[in-house]
Design a protein around this motif. Structure first.
Motif, PDB file in Angstrom:
ATOM      1  N   GLY A  17       0.416  -5.090   8.745  1.00 42.51           N
ATOM      2  CA  GLY A  17      -1.020  -4.365   9.219  1.00 42.51           C
ATOM      3  C   GLY A  17      -1.430  -3.128   8.663  1.00 42.51           C
ATOM      4  N   HIS A  18      -2.400  -2.637   8.503  1.00 39.05           N
ATOM      5  CA  HIS A  18      -2.340  -0.770   8.184  1.00 39.05           C
ATOM      6  C   HIS A  18      -3.523  -0.560   9.191  1.00 39.05           C
ATOM      7  N   ALA A  19      -3.632   0.646   9.691  1.00 34.11           N
ATOM      8  CA  ALA A  19      -4.361   1.178  10.340  1.00 34.11           C
ATOM      9  C   ALA A  19      -4.075   2.723  10.387  1.00 34.11           C
ATOM     10  N   PHE A  20      -4.772   3.334  11.223  1.00 29.07           N
ATOM     11  CA  PHE A  20      -4.531   4.908  10.770  1.00 29.07           C
ATOM     12  C   PHE A  20      -5.321   5.671  11.904  1.00 29.07           C
ATOM     13  N   GLN A  21      -5.125   6.566  12.193  1.00 30.29           N
ATOM     14  CA  GLN A  21      -5.586   7.679  13.868  1.00 30.29           C
ATOM     15  C   GLN A  21      -6.129   8.869  13.080  1.00 30.29           C
ATOM     16  N   ALA A  22      -7.197   9.673  13.030  1.00 29.95           N
ATOM     17  CA  ALA A  22      -7.694  11.214  12.475  1.00 29.95           C
ATOM     18  C   ALA A  22      -6.185  11.787  14.073  1.00 29.95           C
ATOM     19  N   LEU A  23      -5.722  12.734  13.455  1.00 35.43           N
ATOM     20  CA  LEU A  23      -5.545  13.486  14.252  1.00 35.43           C
ATOM     21  C   LEU A  23      -6.020  15.229  14.179  1.00 35.43           C
ATOM     22  N   THR A  24      -7.203  15.404  13.079  1.00 36.55           N
ATOM     23  CA  THR A  24      -7.846  16.542  13.058  1.00 36.55           C
ATOM     24  C   THR A  24      -9.144  16.212  11.973  1.00 36.55           C
ATOM     25  N   ASP A  25     -10.037  16.961  12.866  1.00 36.41           N
ATOM     26  CA  ASP A  25     -11.371  16.947  11.746  1.00 36.41           C
ATOM     27  C   ASP A  25     -10.398  16.516  10.271  1.00 36.41           C
ATOM     28  N   ASP A  26     -11.952  16.246   9.382  1.00 31.81           N
ATOM     29  CA  ASP A  26     -11.961  16.218   8.173  1.00 31.81           C
ATOM     30  C   ASP A  26     -10.531  15.906   7.925  1.00 31.81           C
ATOM     31  N   CYS A  27     -10.635  14.673   7.943  1.00 33.35           N
ATOM     32  CA  CYS A  27      -8.894  14.053   7.334  1.00 33.35           C
ATOM     33  C   CYS A  27      -9.223  13.051   5.676  1.00 33.35           C
ATOM     34  N   THR A  28      -8.896  13.660   4.888  1.00 32.74           N
ATOM     35  CA  THR A  28      -8.980  12.770   3.997  1.00 32.74           C
ATOM     36  C   THR A  28      -7.829  12.028   3.403  1.00 32.74           C
ATOM     37  N   ILE A  29      -7.951  10.463   2.792  1.00 35.54           N
ATOM     38  CA  ILE A  29      -6.319   9.911   2.650  1.00 35.54           C
ATOM     39  C   ILE A  29      -6.864   8.790   1.007  1.00 35.54           C
ATOM     40  N   LYS A  80       1.323  -1.110   0.007  1.00 37.68           N
ATOM     41  CA  LYS A  80      -0.155  -0.222   0.159  1.00 37.68           C
ATOM     42  C   LYS A  80       0.904   1.005  -0.075  1.00 37.68           C
ATOM     43  N   MET A  81       0.087   2.260  -0.534  1.00 36.07           N
ATOM     44  CA  MET A  81       0.991   3.608  -0.455  1.00 36.07           C
ATOM     45  C   MET A  81       0.373   4.774  -0.029  1.00 36.07           C
ATOM     46  N   VAL A  82      -0.189   5.073   0.952  1.00 36.95           N
ATOM     47  CA  VAL A  82      -1.088   5.900   1.923  1.00 36.95           C
ATOM     48  C   VAL A  82      -0.775   7.644   1.752  1.00 36.95           C
ATOM     49  N   THR A  83      -1.429   8.412   1.601  1.00 37.94           N
ATOM     50  CA  THR A  83      -1.105   9.442   1.397  1.00 37.94           C
ATOM     51  C   THR A  83      -2.656  10.117   2.312  1.00 37.94           C
ATOM     52  N   CYS A  84      -1.941  10.741   3.082  1.00 35.08           N
ATOM     53  CA  CYS A  84      -2.978  12.420   3.291  1.00 35.08           C
ATOM     54  C   CYS A  84      -3.278  13.542   3.155  1.00 35.08           C
ATOM     55  N   VAL A  85      -4.285  13.748   1.939  1.00 30.65           N
ATOM     56  CA  VAL A  85      -4.449  15.345   1.169  1.00 30.65           C
ATOM     57  C   VAL A  85      -5.331  16.545   2.321  1.00 30.65           C
ATOM     58  N   SER A  86      -5.663  15.245   3.334  1.00 36.66           N
ATOM     59  CA  SER A  86      -6.579  16.766   3.961  1.00 36.66           C
ATOM     60  C   SER A  86      -6.574  16.692   5.115  1.00 36.66           C
ATOM     61  N   GLY A  87      -5.619  17.381   6.252  1.00 42.40           N
ATOM     62  CA  GLY A  87      -5.970  17.000   8.099  1.00 42.40           C
ATOM     63  C   GLY A  87      -4.650  16.900   7.960  1.00 42.40           C
ATOM     64  N   LYS A  88      -4.959  16.071   8.981  1.00 39.92           N
ATOM     65  CA  LYS A  88      -4.288  14.603   9.559  1.00 39.92           C
ATOM     66  C   LYS A  88      -3.481  13.712  10.738  1.00 39.92           C
ATOM     67  N   ILE A  89      -3.162  12.211   9.769  1.00 38.93           N
ATOM     68  CA  ILE A  89      -3.453  11.829  10.467  1.00 38.93           C
ATOM     69  C   ILE A  89      -2.427  10.893  11.065  1.00 38.93           C
ATOM     70  N   LEU A  90      -2.354   9.775  12.019  1.00 36.07           N
ATOM     71  CA  LEU A  90      -1.236   8.983  12.125  1.00 36.07           C
ATOM     72  C   LEU A  90      -1.862   7.841  11.628  1.00 36.07           C
ATOM     73  N   ASP A  91      -0.904   7.320  10.876  1.00 40.51           N
ATOM     74  CA  ASP A  91      -0.746   5.700  10.047  1.00 40.51           C
ATOM     75  C   ASP A  91       0.263   5.017  10.586  1.00 40.51           C
ATOM     76  N   ILE A  92      -0.857   3.744  10.606  1.00 46.07           N
ATOM     77  CA  ILE A  92       0.307   2.867  11.511  1.00 46.07           C
ATOM     78  C   ILE A  92       0.128   1.125  10.606  1.00 46.07           C
ATOM     79  N   ALA A  93       1.627   1.261  10.914  1.00 49.80           N
ATOM     80  CA  ALA A  93       1.903  -0.288  10.436  1.00 49.80           C
ATOM     81  C   ALA A  93       2.114  -1.542  10.893  1.00 49.80           C
ATOM     82  N   VAL A  94       2.096  -2.549  10.912  1.00 49.18           N
ATOM     83  CA  VAL A  94       2.484  -3.641  11.981  1.00 49.18           C
ATOM     84  C   VAL A  94       2.697  -4.968  11.278  1.00 49.18           C
ATOM     85  N   ASN A  95       3.667  -5.638  11.982  1.00 45.10           N
ATOM     86  CA  ASN A  95       4.088  -6.828  11.098  1.00 45.10           C
ATOM     87  C   ASN A  95       3.551  -7.884  11.219  1.00 45.10           C
TER      88      ASN A  95
END
Length: 128
Positions: free
Chosen positions: A107-119, A62-77
């Motif tokens: 594995g992949h997860a993310f948490q929104a660090l701001t309102d209105d995040c778009t990835i 996967k290639m993840v890009t946050c185009v608005s807002g701010k996220i904490l992107d997480i990867a787990v082996n």
């Protein structure tokens, strides 16, 4: 850089070109033979958590890009035979010129660090 050969998550910063009209950023340029799936996801509320999604067959990049807002992107082996099995990698993503590449077997997860995040994230990238 051969992204196909990475064995740990990788942060990519691309150039951003701005003028009075807006901006342009080339997220990736390389020899991709195909991308199986491109997703866009909006998360409205700060603190929302999505994931952990992954591939136990180790067949997904996967290639993840946050185009608005701010996220904490997480990867787990998730590779049980790997010495780093269970290790967690994370990267804050904000702005369209930053991407996080998650290799096969994670594995992949993310948490929104701001309102209105778009990835935007690309799945099953096959590089030649």
């Amino acid at each position: 850089m051969n992204i196909c050969k990475i064995n740990k998550p990788l942060s990519i910063n691309s150039d951003i070109f701005q003028d009075h009209r807006g901006f342009f950023s080339k997220l990736w340029q390389g020899k991709a033979s195909w991308i199986k799936q491109i997703n866009i996801s909006q998360t409205k509320q700060i603190g929302s958590f999505r994931g952990i999604h992954g591939s136990f067959s180790q067949s997904e990049v996967k290639m993840v890009t946050c185009v608005s807002g701010k996220i904490l992107d997480i990867a787990v082996n998730l590779k049980p035979d790997d010495k780093d099995f269970g290790k967690v990698y994370y990267h804050e993503l904000f702005g369209p010129n930053q991407s996080f590449v998650i290799p096969k077997g994670y594995g992949h997860a993310f948490q929104a660090l701001t309102d209105d995040c778009t990835i935007i994230y690309n799945h099953n990238i096959m590089f030649i």
